[in-house]
Design an enzyme around this catalytic site. Structure first.
Site, PDB file in Angstrom:
ATOM      1  N   ASP A  46       7.352  -4.617  -1.463  1.00 41.78           N
ATOM      2  CA  ASP A  46       7.580  -2.978  -1.932  1.00 41.78           C
ATOM      3  C   ASP A  46       8.551  -2.612  -0.549  1.00 41.78           C
ATOM      4  O   ASP A  46       9.162  -1.501  -0.893  1.00 41.78           O
ATOM      5  CB  ASP A  46       6.174  -2.404  -1.749  1.00 41.78           C
ATOM      6  CG  ASP A  46       5.220  -2.612  -2.835  1.00 41.78           C
ATOM      7  OD1 ASP A  46       5.475  -3.627  -3.516  1.00 41.78           O
ATOM      8  OD2 ASP A  46       4.168  -1.880  -2.902  1.00 41.78           O
ATOM      9  N   TYR A  69      -8.013  -6.469  -5.857  1.00 40.26           N
ATOM     10  CA  TYR A  69      -9.454  -7.180  -5.070  1.00 40.26           C
ATOM     11  C   TYR A  69      -9.705  -6.255  -4.142  1.00 40.26           C
ATOM     12  O   TYR A  69      -9.594  -6.461  -2.784  1.00 40.26           O
ATOM     13  CB  TYR A  69      -9.283  -8.459  -4.949  1.00 40.26           C
ATOM     14  CG  TYR A  69      -9.184  -9.233  -6.197  1.00 40.26           C
ATOM     15  CD1 TYR A  69     -10.418  -9.933  -6.727  1.00 40.26           C
ATOM     16  CD2 TYR A  69      -7.825  -9.185  -7.004  1.00 40.26           C
ATOM     17  CE1 TYR A  69     -10.320 -10.483  -8.140  1.00 40.26           C
ATOM     18  CE2 TYR A  69      -7.813 -10.145  -8.059  1.00 40.26           C
ATOM     19  CZ  TYR A  69      -9.023 -10.509  -8.732  1.00 40.26           C
ATOM     20  OH  TYR A  69      -8.959 -11.225  -9.892  1.00 40.26           O
ATOM     21  N   GLY A  84       8.521   3.952  -6.429  1.00 43.89           N
ATOM     22  CA  GLY A  84       8.259   5.490  -6.251  1.00 43.89           C
ATOM     23  C   GLY A  84       8.030   5.627  -4.778  1.00 43.89           C
ATOM     24  O   GLY A  84       8.466   6.731  -4.245  1.00 43.89           O
ATOM     25  N   ASP A  85       7.364   4.824  -3.932  1.00 44.22           N
ATOM     26  CA  ASP A  85       7.004   5.062  -2.530  1.00 44.22           C
ATOM     27  C   ASP A  85       8.443   5.104  -1.751  1.00 44.22           C
ATOM     28  O   ASP A  85       8.628   6.006  -0.872  1.00 44.22           O
ATOM     29  CB  ASP A  85       6.280   3.999  -1.917  1.00 44.22           C
ATOM     30  CG  ASP A  85       4.996   3.937  -2.803  1.00 44.22           C
ATOM     31  OD1 ASP A  85       4.371   4.896  -3.276  1.00 44.22           O
ATOM     32  OD2 ASP A  85       4.344   2.777  -2.779  1.00 44.22           O
ATOM     33  N   GLY A 101      15.692   8.445 -14.379  1.00 42.81           N
ATOM     34  CA  GLY A 101      15.770   9.005 -13.137  1.00 42.81           C
ATOM     35  C   GLY A 101      15.043  10.100 -12.607  1.00 42.81           C
ATOM     36  O   GLY A 101      14.238  10.346 -13.366  1.00 42.81           O
ATOM     37  N   GLY A 112       0.910  -1.094   0.144  1.00 44.55           N
ATOM     38  CA  GLY A 112      -0.176  -0.121   0.173  1.00 44.55           C
ATOM     39  C   GLY A 112       0.960   1.214   0.050  1.00 44.55           C
ATOM     40  O   GLY A 112       1.803   1.344   0.984  1.00 44.55           O
TER      41      GLY A 112
HETATM   42  O1  KDG Z   1       3.030   2.215  -5.108  1.00 43.46           O
HETATM   43  C1  KDG Z   1       3.057   0.767  -4.659  1.00 43.46           C
HETATM   44  C2  KDG Z   1       1.573   0.690  -4.657  1.00 43.46           C
HETATM   45  O2  KDG Z   1       0.940   0.874  -5.918  1.00 43.46           O
HETATM   46  C3  KDG Z   1       1.227  -0.792  -4.208  1.00 43.46           C
HETATM   47  O3  KDG Z   1       1.747  -1.124  -2.945  1.00 43.46           O
HETATM   48  C4  KDG Z   1      -0.211  -1.084  -4.105  1.00 43.46           C
HETATM   49  O4  KDG Z   1      -0.948   0.911  -2.714  1.00 43.46           O
HETATM   50  C5  KDG Z   1      -1.094   0.343  -3.989  1.00 43.46           C
HETATM   51  C6  KDG Z   1      -2.006   0.682  -4.955  1.00 43.46           C
HETATM   52  O5  KDG Z   1      -2.960   0.917  -4.704  1.00 43.46           O
HETATM   53  O6  KDG Z   1      -1.600   0.652  -6.092  1.00 43.46           O
END
Ligand code: KDG
Length: 310
Positions: A290, A105, A253-254, A227, A33
């Site tokens: 992640d 889901y 990205g996170d 980059g 997430g």
């Molecule tokens: O940035 C990573 C997220 O995309 C992944 O963990 C799932 O949070 C998520 C999403 O809603 O796509």
């Protein structure tokens, strides 16, 4: 120093083998997430992070809480809800090698029931910064309103646009993101999202709009293999890129956002922050999950030294 992130934590079921999911028989469970990932990343830089969210009162909800706690995320504002915890699957290296695709889901999930009444005023007001993403704005009206409420109370805000086409239409994304980006301390965006939000994908022109029309202070333009370019205090700094074997790029990205914000708010130079953040994001590409490969600062230094002179 503490930051707060608002968004839906999910259980990730990641294909152990590459190829189309219809033939994958083994999946590995991870906790993910975008905003939870951000929290874990910023924690690695030494900044405390609280997650504001809902999870299901179920086994997956428990696994999220246990994992988040184990990684040091403060979860006293994560509510348990009767709806199920959201889940998503990852298909890897198909149909595009080195890329992953997600299958959600999560409709009606506990996380999507996040609402303004969950916004803990004292927590938000005491935070150095509040972070969220386009994903939280997309999952439900109540989650979007929770972000807007938190942003009204926050002294500093950060957004990663993260427009997921599977979750909403571009015009909805444009409208919702334009409502929250005014006056941001940090904006993370890529050319595709930038085109949707302000009609401009070229970084210099886009950043002019974000700073002049929306008073965004720092823009980090994410350009994948090319980059990241940071626009901060009137200067531009380009982050390094590193060639590695890609296992699963989801979450990079996170990692970049959490590491970058964490180092900048602790007073590191923009050059150092984007160098370390690029290292952290690159390491996330090399494993499934992640957040497992997010490095400590010492590990990020070791990674960076290994590339020096190459
Ligand atoms: O940035 C990573 C997220 O995309 C992944 O963990 C799932 O949070 C998520 C999403 O809603 O796509």
């Amino acid at each position: 120093m503490r930051v707060v992130a608002l968004g839906e934590p999910l259980v990730q079921l990641n294909a152990v083998t590459p190829g189309p999911l219809r033939y994958v028989t083994h999946f590995e469970r991870h906790v993910a997430g975008s905003e939870l990932n951000f929290c874990v990343s910023i924690l690695m830089t030494g900044v405390d992070c609280s997650l504001l969210a809902r999870v299901g009162r179920d086994e997956f909800g428990r696994s999220i809480l246990e994992y988040a706690r184990a990684r040091g995320v403060e979860v006293s504002s994560v509510k348990e809800d009767d709806a199920p915890t959201g889940v998503y699957f990852i298909q890897r290296h198909f149909p595009v090698p080195d890329r992953s695709e997600v299958f959600y889901y999560r409709r009606g999930s506990a996380g999507s029931r996040l609402s303004p009444e969950d916004v803990n005023e004292a927590l938000i007001k005491g935070a150095r910064l509040v972070h969220s993403t386009g994903i939280t704005l997309a999952i439900s009206d109540s989650a979007r309103e929770a972000v807007e409420r938190a942003f009204q109370l926050a002294s500093n805000r950060s957004v990663d646009t993260n427009i997921r086409p599977k979750l909403w239409a571009p015009d909805k994304a444009r409208e919702a993101l334009r409502r929250v980006i005014g006056g941001l301390e940090f904006l993370f965006v890529d050319p595709v999202d930038s085109k949707i939000i302000i009609g401009e994908s070229e970084p210099d022109a886009a950043v002019r709009k974000f700073t002049e029309e929306f008073s965004v202070q720092t823009v980090v333009f994410k350009m994948g293999e090319r980059g990241a370019r940071v626009y901060m205090d009137g200067k531009q700094v380009h982050g390094p890129t590193f060639r590695v074997r890609v296992e699963d790029p989801i979450g990079a990205g996170d990692a970049l956002a959490g590491y970058f914000v964490g180092l900048v708010i602790q007073g590191k130079s923009v050059e150092e922050a984007i160098r370390y953040a690029s290292a952290a994001a690159t390491l996330v590409l090399t494993t499934r999950g992640d957040t497992e490969a997010l490095p400590t600062l010492a590990e990020a230094s070791k990674f960076l030294s290994s590339f020096e002179g190459t």
